[in-house]
Design an enzyme around this catalytic site. Structure first.
Site, PDB file in Angstrom:
ATOM      1  N   TYR A  74       0.828  -1.202   0.000  1.00  0.00           N
ATOM      2  CA  TYR A  74       0.000   0.000   0.000  1.00  0.00           C
ATOM      3  C   TYR A  74       0.868   1.260   0.000  1.00  0.00           C
ATOM      4  O   TYR A  74       0.635   2.191  -0.770  1.00  0.00           O
ATOM      5  CB  TYR A  74      -0.922   0.004   1.236  1.00  0.00           C
ATOM      6  CG  TYR A  74      -1.961   1.096   1.177  1.00  0.00           C
ATOM      7  CD1 TYR A  74      -3.209   0.848   0.611  1.00  0.00           C
ATOM      8  CD2 TYR A  74      -1.690   2.366   1.662  1.00  0.00           C
ATOM      9  CE1 TYR A  74      -4.157   1.850   0.536  1.00  0.00           C
ATOM     10  CE2 TYR A  74      -2.640   3.377   1.589  1.00  0.00           C
ATOM     11  CZ  TYR A  74      -3.871   3.118   1.026  1.00  0.00           C
ATOM     12  OH  TYR A  74      -4.808   4.112   0.943  1.00  0.00           O
ATOM     13  N   PHE A 126      -6.808  20.041 -24.670  1.00  0.00           N
ATOM     14  CA  PHE A 126      -7.468  18.793 -25.049  1.00  0.00           C
ATOM     15  C   PHE A 126      -8.863  18.779 -24.410  1.00  0.00           C
ATOM     16  O   PHE A 126      -9.112  19.520 -23.475  1.00  0.00           O
ATOM     17  CB  PHE A 126      -6.614  17.606 -24.581  1.00  0.00           C
ATOM     18  CG  PHE A 126      -7.201  16.287 -24.954  1.00  0.00           C
ATOM     19  CD1 PHE A 126      -7.398  15.957 -26.282  1.00  0.00           C
ATOM     20  CD2 PHE A 126      -7.589  15.373 -23.985  1.00  0.00           C
ATOM     21  CE1 PHE A 126      -7.969  14.744 -26.637  1.00  0.00           C
ATOM     22  CE2 PHE A 126      -8.158  14.160 -24.328  1.00  0.00           C
ATOM     23  CZ  PHE A 126      -8.346  13.846 -25.649  1.00  0.00           C
ATOM     24  N   ASP A 127      -9.787  17.939 -24.911  1.00  0.00           N
ATOM     25  CA  ASP A 127     -11.188  18.037 -24.426  1.00  0.00           C
ATOM     26  C   ASP A 127     -11.314  17.832 -22.919  1.00  0.00           C
ATOM     27  O   ASP A 127     -12.032  18.574 -22.244  1.00  0.00           O
ATOM     28  CB  ASP A 127     -12.151  17.124 -25.223  1.00  0.00           C
ATOM     29  CG  ASP A 127     -11.849  15.640 -25.118  1.00  0.00           C
ATOM     30  OD1 ASP A 127     -10.766  15.280 -24.616  1.00  0.00           O
ATOM     31  OD2 ASP A 127     -12.698  14.833 -25.543  1.00  0.00           O
ATOM     32  N   ASP A 216       1.366  19.513 -21.082  1.00  0.00           N
ATOM     33  CA  ASP A 216       0.441  18.387 -21.138  1.00  0.00           C
ATOM     34  C   ASP A 216       1.116  17.441 -22.134  1.00  0.00           C
ATOM     35  O   ASP A 216       1.042  17.633 -23.349  1.00  0.00           O
ATOM     36  CB  ASP A 216      -0.927  18.887 -21.629  1.00  0.00           C
ATOM     37  CG  ASP A 216      -1.947  17.762 -21.750  1.00  0.00           C
ATOM     38  OD1 ASP A 216      -1.602  16.601 -21.473  1.00  0.00           O
ATOM     39  OD2 ASP A 216      -3.102  18.057 -22.128  1.00  0.00           O
ATOM     40  N   ALA A 218       1.289  14.085 -23.090  1.00  0.00           N
ATOM     41  CA  ALA A 218       0.876  12.725 -23.450  1.00  0.00           C
ATOM     42  C   ALA A 218       1.723  12.130 -24.579  1.00  0.00           C
ATOM     43  O   ALA A 218       2.004  10.939 -24.595  1.00  0.00           O
ATOM     44  CB  ALA A 218      -0.599  12.726 -23.846  1.00  0.00           C
ATOM     45  N   LYS A 259      -0.731   7.022 -23.567  1.00  0.00           N
ATOM     46  CA  LYS A 259      -0.242   7.363 -24.908  1.00  0.00           C
ATOM     47  C   LYS A 259       1.231   6.936 -25.013  1.00  0.00           C
ATOM     48  O   LYS A 259       1.518   5.770 -25.185  1.00  0.00           O
ATOM     49  CB  LYS A 259      -0.414   8.853 -25.186  1.00  0.00           C
ATOM     50  CG  LYS A 259      -1.686   9.505 -24.630  1.00  0.00           C
ATOM     51  CD  LYS A 259      -2.959   9.055 -25.283  1.00  0.00           C
ATOM     52  CE  LYS A 259      -4.252   9.605 -24.713  1.00  0.00           C
ATOM     53  NZ  LYS A 259      -4.342  10.893 -24.124  1.00  0.00           N
ATOM     54  N   HIS A 450     -20.159  14.189 -26.643  1.00  0.00           N
ATOM     55  CA  HIS A 450     -19.817  13.232 -27.701  1.00  0.00           C
ATOM     56  C   HIS A 450     -19.776  11.790 -27.219  1.00  0.00           C
ATOM     57  O   HIS A 450     -19.954  10.869 -27.995  1.00  0.00           O
ATOM     58  CB  HIS A 450     -18.485  13.597 -28.367  1.00  0.00           C
ATOM     59  CG  HIS A 450     -17.343  13.767 -27.411  1.00  0.00           C
ATOM     60  ND1 HIS A 450     -17.206  14.890 -26.627  1.00  0.00           N
ATOM     61  CD2 HIS A 450     -16.296  12.967 -27.109  1.00  0.00           C
ATOM     62  CE1 HIS A 450     -16.107  14.778 -25.893  1.00  0.00           C
ATOM     63  NE2 HIS A 450     -15.532  13.608 -26.171  1.00  0.00           N
TER      64      HIS A 450
HETATM   65  C1  LIG Z   1      -5.474  11.704 -23.541  1.00  0.00           C
HETATM   66  C2  LIG Z   1      -5.108  13.069 -23.199  1.00  0.00           C
HETATM   67  C3  LIG Z   1      -5.508  13.642 -21.984  1.00  0.00           C
HETATM   68  C4  LIG Z   1      -6.413  12.934 -20.995  1.00  0.00           C
HETATM   69  O1  LIG Z   1      -5.856  11.774 -20.516  1.00  0.00           O
HETATM   70  P1  LIG Z   1      -6.718  10.474 -20.124  1.00  0.00           P
HETATM   71  O2  LIG Z   1      -5.648   9.487 -19.772  1.00  0.00           O
HETATM   72  O3  LIG Z   1      -7.540  10.082 -21.294  1.00  0.00           O
HETATM   73  O4  LIG Z   1      -7.547  10.848 -18.945  1.00  0.00           O
HETATM   74  C5  LIG Z   1      -5.096  14.936 -21.718  1.00  0.00           C
HETATM   75  N1  LIG Z   1      -4.357  15.627 -22.588  1.00  0.00           N
HETATM   76  C6  LIG Z   1      -3.948  15.106 -23.758  1.00  0.00           C
HETATM   77  C7  LIG Z   1      -3.113  15.914 -24.690  1.00  0.00           C
HETATM   78  C8  LIG Z   1      -4.324  13.819 -24.115  1.00  0.00           C
HETATM   79  O5  LIG Z   1      -3.941  13.322 -25.299  1.00  0.00           O
END
Ligand SMILES: *Cc1c(COP(=O)(O)O)cnc(C)c1O
Length: 467
Positions: A74, A126-127, A216, A218, A259, A450
């Protein structure tokens, strides 16, 4: 010396997963049951799933081997320390907070620094980022360069942030801006990279106003590869070296490790600031888990630690970017309108050009996505008015900035013949595009519509044969 023209997949297959093979009749039923929303179609109906590259990577033998070393204690699990050290080395940031996926990092971060009256500028949010910024009460502002807003404009770094616009915003509102965000690569803008030069300029602008810069990140490895390929003076550097420099320009970063860490789940928030890290950890404990696992199993942390290093291998990145480019080139040669140039993780169809007879308010990207699935079992994702537009008081749609259909390519999963099949399906739908019409939204939820809404055709039969 022999110089091969073919870029081969730099791996061979050890475990196989059967592909679902379905008939058009079976798909028509699945699509009707889903009210034409591909998010509601069960995966067993999908032959080639290009809905997302998120969490869909094939893990390597080293990742699977690492899974056996997972320490499920843990608190203070060795798996956490392995993960932390890899992230620290990559980012140069001391505080490493694991989370179950990217949006958990966003929710934690923006519930601390966001809120009513705050403004968060980014190249493009991003969304999930936008949704979390807005859920905190803050305003999300997209400041991507002019070229980044036009699908057909050519620019090597269409993800760049407009530094002039940023400085103008900061001159007026610096006090209400808790951070500037650079998304690498710019997912919503077509997987387009951001140059090192641009990140340095954004850093300088942030320094003028003493505002932190966050990445950000990813797809940091794909962004590094594009920098090496497209930015002058960078061609001899390793992707790792470039990645390390990008992170060292920032004060914090969050990553969806689904990603570029080859993870099926996971993410992290990395921070330099002690006080901010403490606030974030307090929220983490409340909703995600203890700070040494953050909602992940020890085995997940192990797989991510290996993935974060594997993703920077040059043979992998070369294959990754070239194989995406291959699909892009074949579709471009066939005259299919595409977002230009090719991005890293996906090929984007330009739905407004693809279906010029369907106005953006009638959701051309959704129509194309439904047709690709019905005709060929290929699942793509609309990134346009359904995702980023909104319903006005009179019930009509206010369009998103672009209408794209994303064919996202999972990492190390599909071979070239799978991609040749996808190219055939897209060409078939394109050749019969005149038969396709527009759609209306039904059952709209209050946020991220969506994922769950349904669609209704406007005076045409979306199930009719195309030829
Ligand atoms: C996928 C993504 C996110 C969100 O991450 P999740 O793992 O889907 O919650 C945020 N920013 C970018 C640029 C992404 O590609």
């Amino acid at each position: 010396m022999f110089q091969p023209k073919t870029t081969i997949e730099p791996f061979r297959v050890k475990v196989v997963e059967p592909l679902p093979v379905r008939t058009r009749v079976q798909r028509a039923k699945a699509l009707a049951d889903a009210n034409l929303n591909l998010f509601s179609v069960p995966a067993k109906e999908v032959t080639i799933d290009l809905m997302t590259d998120s969490g869909t990577s094939a893990m390597s033998q080293e990742q699977w081997a690492a899974i056996f070393r997972g320490d499920e204690s843990y608190a203070g699990a060795s798996s956490y320390f392995r993960f932390r050290d890899v992230v620290r080395q990559l980012t140069g940031m001391h505080h490493v907070i694991p989370v179950h996926q990217g949006r958990a990092a966003e929710r934690i971060l923006f519930s601390v620094v966001g809120g009513e009256g705050k403004t968060i500028p980014a190249n493009t949010h991003f969304d999930t980022t936008r949704a979390n910024v807005e859920a905190s009460g803050a305003v999300a502002v997209d400041l991507v360069i002019e070229e980044g807003r036009s699908p057909s404009a050519e620019h090597p770094f269409k993800g760049n942030l407009d530094v002039v616009a940023l400085k103008k915003l900061l001159e007026q509102h610096a006090a209400s801006v808790p951070m500037v965000v650079v998304t690498i690569t710019n997912n919503s803008g077509g997987g387009q990279p951001v140059s090192l030069e641009n990140m340095r300029q954004v850093r300088e602008a942030c320094d003028l106003f003493d505002i932190p810069l966050f990445l950000d990140c990813a797809r940091f490895a794909e962004n590094s590869w594009f920098i090496r390929e497209r930015e002058s003076g960078q061609e001899k550097r390793s992707p790792k070296d470039i990645a390390e420099e990008m992170f060292r320009l920032a004060d914090g970063a969050w990553m969806s490790a689904k990603k570029d860490a080859f993870g099926n789940i996971g993410g992290f928030l990395a921070l330099k600031d002690d006080a901010l890290a403490e606030q974030c950890r307090n929220i983490l404990i409340l909703t995600e888990g203890f700070p040494t696992y953050g909602g992940l199993a020890g085995r997940d942390l192990e797989a991510l630690a290996v993935g974060l290093e594997e993703v920077l291998a040059e043979d992998y990145l070369e294959y990754r970017i070239r194989s995406t480019h291959y699909v892009w080139c074949k579709l471009d040669e066939a005259g299919v309108p595409l977002l230009r140039p090719a991005g890293g993780h996906a090929v984007y169809l330009d739905a407004r050009e693809f279906l010029p007879h369907v106005p953006p308010s009638q959701l051309p990207g959704q129509t194309i996505s439904a047709a690709l699935f019905l005709e060929g079992g290929v699942r793509a994702c609309e990134i346009g008015t359904v995702m980023f537009g909104s319903t006005q008081d009179d019930g009509t749609q206010s369009p998103g900035p672009m209408d794209l259909v994303r064919l996202a390519i999972p990492r190390r999963v599909y071979t070239q013949s799978h991609m040749d099949y996808v190219i055939e399906v897209v060409r078939y739908v394109f050749d019969h595009r005149k038969k396709l019409g527009g759609l209306l939204i039904q059952n709209e939820p209050p946020a991220l519509r969506h994922f769950t809404c349904g669609f209704e055709p406007i005076g045409w039969d979306p199930f009719a044969a195309l030829d």
